[in-house]
Design an enzyme around this catalytic site. Structure first.
Site, PDB file in Angstrom:
ATOM      1  N   ASP A   1       1.531   3.990  10.334  1.00  3.44           N
ATOM      2  CA  ASP A   1       2.463   2.975   9.532  1.00  3.44           C
ATOM      3  C   ASP A   1       3.709   2.977  10.225  1.00  3.44           C
ATOM      4  O   ASP A   1       4.313   3.969  10.627  1.00  3.44           O
ATOM      5  CB  ASP A   1       2.637   3.939   8.274  1.00  3.44           C
ATOM      6  CG  ASP A   1       3.154   2.952   7.043  1.00  3.44           C
ATOM      7  OD1 ASP A   1       4.410   2.348   7.284  1.00  3.44           O
ATOM      8  OD2 ASP A   1       2.431   2.862   5.878  1.00  3.44           O
ATOM      9  N   ILE A   2       4.529   1.796  10.130  1.00  5.53           N
ATOM     10  CA  ILE A   2       5.798   1.774  10.730  1.00  5.53           C
ATOM     11  C   ILE A   2       6.940   2.333   9.899  1.00  5.53           C
ATOM     12  O   ILE A   2       7.949   2.436  10.385  1.00  5.53           O
ATOM     13  CB  ILE A   2       6.196   0.191  10.983  1.00  5.53           C
ATOM     14  CG1 ILE A   2       5.903  -0.736   9.913  1.00  5.53           C
ATOM     15  CG2 ILE A   2       5.126  -0.319  12.194  1.00  5.53           C
ATOM     16  CD1 ILE A   2       6.652  -2.144   9.914  1.00  5.53           C
TER      17      ILE A   2
ATOM     18  N   HIS B   1      -5.307  -1.433   2.454  1.00  3.73           N
ATOM     19  CA  HIS B   1      -4.996  -0.633   3.173  1.00  3.73           C
ATOM     20  C   HIS B   1      -4.978   0.879   2.565  1.00  3.73           C
ATOM     21  O   HIS B   1      -4.348   0.954   1.496  1.00  3.73           O
ATOM     22  CB  HIS B   1      -3.775  -0.696   3.986  1.00  3.73           C
ATOM     23  CG  HIS B   1      -2.427  -1.028   3.097  1.00  3.73           C
ATOM     24  ND1 HIS B   1      -2.556  -2.243   2.435  1.00  3.73           N
ATOM     25  CD2 HIS B   1      -1.187  -0.511   2.888  1.00  3.73           C
ATOM     26  CE1 HIS B   1      -1.108  -2.319   1.866  1.00  3.73           C
ATOM     27  NE2 HIS B   1      -0.495  -1.267   1.854  1.00  3.73           N
TER      28      HIS B   1
ATOM     29  N   HIS C   1      -3.414  -6.936   1.650  1.00  2.00           N
ATOM     30  CA  HIS C   1      -4.629  -6.736   2.356  1.00  2.00           C
ATOM     31  C   HIS C   1      -5.125  -4.986   2.301  1.00  2.00           C
ATOM     32  O   HIS C   1      -4.080  -4.585   2.671  1.00  2.00           O
ATOM     33  CB  HIS C   1      -4.347  -7.092   3.952  1.00  2.00           C
ATOM     34  CG  HIS C   1      -5.545  -7.000   4.973  1.00  2.00           C
ATOM     35  ND1 HIS C   1      -5.724  -7.764   5.963  1.00  2.00           N
ATOM     36  CD2 HIS C   1      -6.222  -6.119   5.171  1.00  2.00           C
ATOM     37  CE1 HIS C   1      -6.505  -7.440   6.907  1.00  2.00           C
ATOM     38  NE2 HIS C   1      -7.082  -6.403   6.173  1.00  2.00           N
TER      39      HIS C   1
HETATM   40 ZN   LIG Z   1      -4.873  -9.948   6.087  1.00  2.35          ZN
END
Ligand SMILES: [Zn+2]
Length: 150
Positions: free
Chosen positions: A35-36, A99, A97
């Site tokens: 993770d950033i 995660h 999306h």
């Molecule tokens: Zn995506």
């Protein structure tokens, strides 16, 4: 710009190699990256390669892959970072999306304090306390058990 790039998503970009990421592990359906904005050292995201907004919309095969990769990475975290355990959760309101968060956690760190605060909140709010009543528990269980999956 390729046609499939019409609906840009940061995770689709990473899967397609259009954006850099610290890749930790992957298989044919799933990728795991750092993770950033880590909550602790080694905080990872486990992401299906297909763009699926919510984890409960994944296929059985994608779910199996996602949790297989999560397990492999969590064991690697335990061996390399030595946390108390690896916390796993999925929310996904910010980036649509799927995660899964894998966060190595130790007593007293940010995530530990967050969940401790959440537990205090659960114990102190009357509305949530009402959910513990046997009638409410039976109602919730029956609602979920009797529902379809499609
Ligand atoms: Zn995506």
């Amino acid at each position: 710009m390729p046609e499939e790039y019409e609906d840009p998503c940061i995770f689709c970009d990473i899967v397609a190699g259009r954006r850099e990421a610290h890749k930790i592990h992957e298989d044919n359906l799933t990728i795991c990256i750092l993770d950033i904005n880590p909550l602790s050292k080694g905080h990872c995201l486990v992401i299906p390669k297909r763009h699926v907004p919510w984890w409960h919309e994944l296929t059985d095969e994608e779910n199996a892959s996602l949790f297989m990769v999560a397990g492999i990475v969590a064991r690697k975290m335990m061996h390399s970072l030595h946390p108390d355990f690896v916390c796993m959760y999925a929310r996904g309101r910010r980036i649509p999306h799927t995660h899964i968060f894998l966060v190595p956690t130790c007593s007293g760190d940010v995530l530990d304090r967050f969940f401790n605060a959440l537990e205090l909140f659960q114990e102190s709010t009357q509305k949530l306390a009402d959910l513990r009543a046997e009638e409410s528990m039976q109602d919730a269980a029956e609602l979920i058990r009797s529902a379809g999956t499609e």
